[in-house]
Write an enzyme that holds these catalytic residues in place. Structure first.
Site, PDB file in Angstrom:
ATOM      1  N   LYS A  90       0.846  -1.204   0.000  1.00  0.00           N
ATOM      2  CA  LYS A  90       0.000   0.000   0.000  1.00  0.00           C
ATOM      3  C   LYS A  90       0.879   1.251   0.000  1.00  0.00           C
ATOM      4  O   LYS A  90       1.908   1.284   0.704  1.00  0.00           O
ATOM      5  CB  LYS A  90      -0.917  -0.032   1.237  1.00  0.00           C
ATOM      6  CG  LYS A  90      -1.981   1.068   1.248  1.00  0.00           C
ATOM      7  CD  LYS A  90      -2.925   0.903   2.453  1.00  0.00           C
ATOM      8  CE  LYS A  90      -4.006   1.959   2.488  1.00  0.00           C
ATOM      9  NZ  LYS A  90      -4.933   1.800   3.641  1.00  0.00           N
ATOM     10  N   SER A 135      -9.944   1.828   2.671  1.00  0.00           N
ATOM     11  CA  SER A 135      -9.076   2.594   1.815  1.00  0.00           C
ATOM     12  C   SER A 135      -8.037   1.763   1.053  1.00  0.00           C
ATOM     13  O   SER A 135      -7.467   2.258   0.076  1.00  0.00           O
ATOM     14  CB  SER A 135      -8.330   3.637   2.653  1.00  0.00           C
ATOM     15  OG  SER A 135      -7.490   3.016   3.599  1.00  0.00           O
ATOM     16  N   SER A 172     -10.136  -0.608   6.840  1.00  0.00           N
ATOM     17  CA  SER A 172      -9.540  -0.465   5.505  1.00  0.00           C
ATOM     18  C   SER A 172      -8.840  -1.690   4.944  1.00  0.00           C
ATOM     19  O   SER A 172      -8.463  -1.689   3.775  1.00  0.00           O
ATOM     20  CB  SER A 172      -8.557   0.699   5.493  1.00  0.00           C
ATOM     21  OG  SER A 172      -9.260   1.881   5.283  1.00  0.00           O
TER      22      SER A 172
HETATM   23  N1  GLN Z   1     -13.198   4.036   5.905  1.00  0.00           N
HETATM   24  C1  GLN Z   1     -12.735   4.474   7.182  1.00  0.00           C
HETATM   25  C2  GLN Z   1     -12.372   5.934   7.111  1.00  0.00           C
HETATM   26  O1  GLN Z   1     -12.656   6.535   6.136  1.00  0.00           O
HETATM   27  C3  GLN Z   1     -11.585   3.633   7.624  1.00  0.00           C
HETATM   28  C4  GLN Z   1     -10.337   3.965   6.918  1.00  0.00           C
HETATM   29  C5  GLN Z   1      -9.184   3.119   7.335  1.00  0.00           C
HETATM   30  O2  GLN Z   1      -9.332   2.078   7.971  1.00  0.00           O
HETATM   31  N2  GLN Z   1      -8.011   3.605   7.009  1.00  0.00           N
HETATM   32  O3  GLN Z   1     -11.831   6.505   8.004  1.00  0.00           O
END
Ligand code: GLN
EC number: 6.3.5.7
Length: 486
Positions: A74, A149, A173
Site C-alpha cells: 500500500k 481505503s 480499511s
Molecule cells: N473508511 C474508514 C475511514 O474513512 C476507515 C479507513 C481506514 O481504515 N483507514 O476513516
C-alpha cells in the site's frame, strides 16, 4: 496456488522467480490500465531481485519463506528510494529516505516488491475514490468500487496481479475491501505489528496487515511482519506464535459468538445476513458451538470513531506545511500564505473535511464534549468485548453491511460512505485482531465477507477458525473473470 505450492515449484526448478515476476508484470500491463490498482510498478528492480533469488535457489541455498514471491505494498508505507504518495497530491513527489519496518521484514523474508498500490487519500475513505490519482475499480464488476481505503491492495490480489499484499486498517480499511474483492484480509491486534514507516492517519487505531488469496498465505505474511520493533514503542514484546502450526487444528468445542447487535441493523443487506448466518451453521457442523452474544454499544462505534480518528488525523497531518515534505505552492510571498495555499491545493476534500472536524473536536471549549466523551465511549465498547470474551473464543459478524456498491454512489454522501465501516470500526477502537474472508456471493455475483474478531493477541485462533471455514466452504474456488478489457 498457495505460498507453500509456489515454494515447492521454485525449489524444484519448475518455475523461476523471474518468470513469476514477469507473469505478474505482463498481467499488470494488460489489466491495470482498467483497474488502476497500482500507483507505481517496480518492474526493473523486481526483475533484478528475482534474478538474484533464482541464483541463490540454483546454488542450493536455504532461503527465507517468501523468497521470490511478488507482493504489492500500500502506498502509505515508506519504501526507501521508491515514491510513496499516500495517494495525495501533497506527497506526489515524496521519495522516502528510509524503509518501513514491515516492508523491511518482508524483503528480508525474500518477498519481491512488485509495486505500490492505490488507496483513498491518506487512507480516508471506503471506496478508493478519494485517491488523487484516480479510483481503483473492482475486478468482479468494474462498475463497482473495490472498497477502501486499501482498495488497490485488495483488487490487485483478487485480479491476480500479485500473490499477496500489505494494507493498513484504521477503521476497516483491510477487512472491508477484502470483503468487497473476495480475498482474505486481516487486521492484527494493536501493537502486534510495527507502525514505523506507516504514514500516520490515526495513530491509536492504525495497524498494518496482510491481504491474500487464502488464510495460510495471510498467516505467512503476518508471521513475517509481526513482533516487537525498537522503532515503535507501541509494539508489544510478547513472542509471536507459529501461526502455521495451529492452522489445521480442529475447531471442535470452540465457542463462537454471533454478535446479535450486528444482525438487527436496518442497513444490513438480506443476502449478506443470510450468507453469514449460513456460515455460522457451517462452523457448527465443524464442531464449534454457536452462541448469541450481545455487545450493546457495538453500533456506537461509528460515532465514536468519527470524533477520535479525525482528531488524531488533524494533529498528524499538521506536518504537511509545504516546507518539509512534498508539494509546495511557490508563488506566494509570506510563509503563512505559502503554507495555507500548499495545504489548500495539496489536500483533497475528504482530507480537509477530517482536518476541520478534528480541529473543531479538539478545540478549547469542545474537547470535553466531543473528544473526551468519545474516549469514554471507546472504553465502554472495549468493556463489552471483554465481557463477551469471558464467554466465547471468537466473535462472528458480517464484515460490511452490503456487498460492493456502485462507483460514484456514495462519493457525495459522506454519511452513507462512513456507514460502510459500521461493523469493522469496533475492533479498531478496542485494539482487537479481526479477519475478513469470503463466505459467499450475493444475487449479482459479488463476494460477501465474513468477519471473525478475536481477543487481544489471539490471531492464531482467528486464523485457525478461518482456515477450517475456508477448507469446508471452498468459496475461494470462484475467481473474478478478468476479461473486462476484451
Ligand atoms: N473508511 C474508514 C475511514 O474513512 C476507515 C479507513 C481506514 O481504515 N483507514 O476513516
Amino acid at each position: 496456488m498457495t505460498f507453500a505450492d509456489l515454494r515447492q515449484k521454485l525449489k524444484s526448478g519448475e518455475v523461476s522467480s523471474k518468470e513469476l515476476v514477469q507473469e505478474k508484470i505482463n498481467r499488470i500491463k494488460e489489466l491495470d490500465p482498467t483497474l488502476n490498482s497500482f500507483l507505481t510498478v517496480n518492474s526493473d528492480k523486481a526483475l533484478s531481485n528475482a534474478e538474484h533469488i533464482d541464483k541463490k535457489i540454483a546454488a542450493g541455498d536455504n532461503l527465507p519463506p517468501l523468497s521470490g514471491i511478488p507482493i504489492g505494498i500500500k502506498d502509505n508505507l515508506c519504501t526507501k528510494g521508491i515514491k510513496t504518495t499516500c495517494a495525495s497530491k501533497i506527497l506526489d513527489n515524496f521519495v522516502p529516505p528510509y524503509e518501513s519496518t514491515v516492508t523491511k521484514r518482508l524483503l528480508n523474508a525474500g518477498a519481491i516488491m512488485i509495486g505500490k498500490t492505490n488507496m483513498d487519500e491518506f487512507a480516508m475513505g471506503s471506496s478508493t475514490e478519494t485517491s488523487a490519482f484516480g479510483p481503483t475499480l473492482n475486478p468482479w464488476n468494474i462498475s463497482k468500487v473495490p472498497g477502501g481505503s486499501s482498495g488497490g491492495s485488495a483488487a490487485s490480489v483478487a485480479a491476480g496481479l500479485c500473490y499477496g499484499s500489505l494494507g493498513s486498517d484504521t477503521g476497516g480499511s483491510i477487512r472491508q475491501p477484502a470483503s468487497f474483492c473476495g480475498v482474505v484480509g486481516m487486521k492484527p491486534t494493536y501493537g502486534r505489528v510495527s507502525r514505523w514507516g506507516l504514514i500516520a492517519f490515526a495513530s491509536s487505531l492504525d495497524q498494518v496487515g496482510p491481504f491474500a488469496n487464502n488464510v495460510s498465505d495471510a498467516a505467512e505474511i503476518l508471521q513475517v511482519i509481526s513482533g516487537k520493533d525498537e522503532f515503535d514503542s507501541t509494539t508489544v514484546d510478547i513472542p509471536v506464535p507459529n501461526y502455521l502450526e495451529t492452522l489445521s487444528k480442529s475447531i471442535k468445542g470452540m465457542k463462537i459468538g454471533l454478535i446479535e447487535n450486528c444482525f438487527d441493523h436496518e442497513g444490513l443487506a438480506t443476502d449478506v445476513k443470510e450468507s453469514v448466518i449460513c456460515s455460522a451453521s457451517l462452523l457448527e457442523n465443524l464442531g464449534a458451538e454457536i452462541v448469541n452474544v450481545s455487545c450493546p454499544r457495538f453500533n456506537d462505534g461509528i460515532a465514536t470513531y468519527y470524533v477520535i480518528a479525525p482528531s488524531e488525523a488533524s494533529a498528524n497531518l499538521a506536518r504537511y506545511d509545504g516546507v518539509k515534505y512534498g508539494f509546495r505552492s511557490g508563488d506566494e510571498q509570506s510563509l503563512i500564505e505559502m503554507t495555507s495555499k500548499s495545504r489548500a491545493l495539496g489536500f483533497g476534500s475528504e482530507v480537509k473535511r477530517r482536518i476541520l472536524i478534528g480541529t473543531y473536536a479538539l478545540s478549547a471549549g469542545y474537547v470535553d464534549a466531543y473528544y473526551k466523551k468519545a474516549q469514554q465511549v471507546r472504553t465502554l465498547i472495549r468493556r463489552d468485548f471483554d465481557d463477551a470474551f469471558k464467554k466465547v473464543d471468537v466473535l462472528l459478524a458480517p464484515t460490511a453491511p452490503t456487498t460492493a456498491f456502485g462507483s460514484g454512489d456514495n462519493i457525495d454522501n459522506p454519511m452513507a460512505m462512513y456507514l460502510s465501516d459500521l461493523l469493522t470500526i469496533p475492533a479498531n477502537l478496542a485494539g482487537l485482531p479481526a479477519i475478513s474472508l469470503p463466505c459467499g456471493f450475493d444475487k449479482s455475483g459479488l463476494p460477501i465477507g465474513l468477519q471473525l474478531i478475536g481477543n487481544v493477541f489471539e490471531e492464531g485462533k482467528l486464523l485457525q477458525v478461518a482456515n477450517q471455514f475456508e477448507k469446508a466452504a471452498e468459496v475461494y474456488k470462484n475467481r473474478p473473470k478478468t476479461d473486462f478489457t476484451l
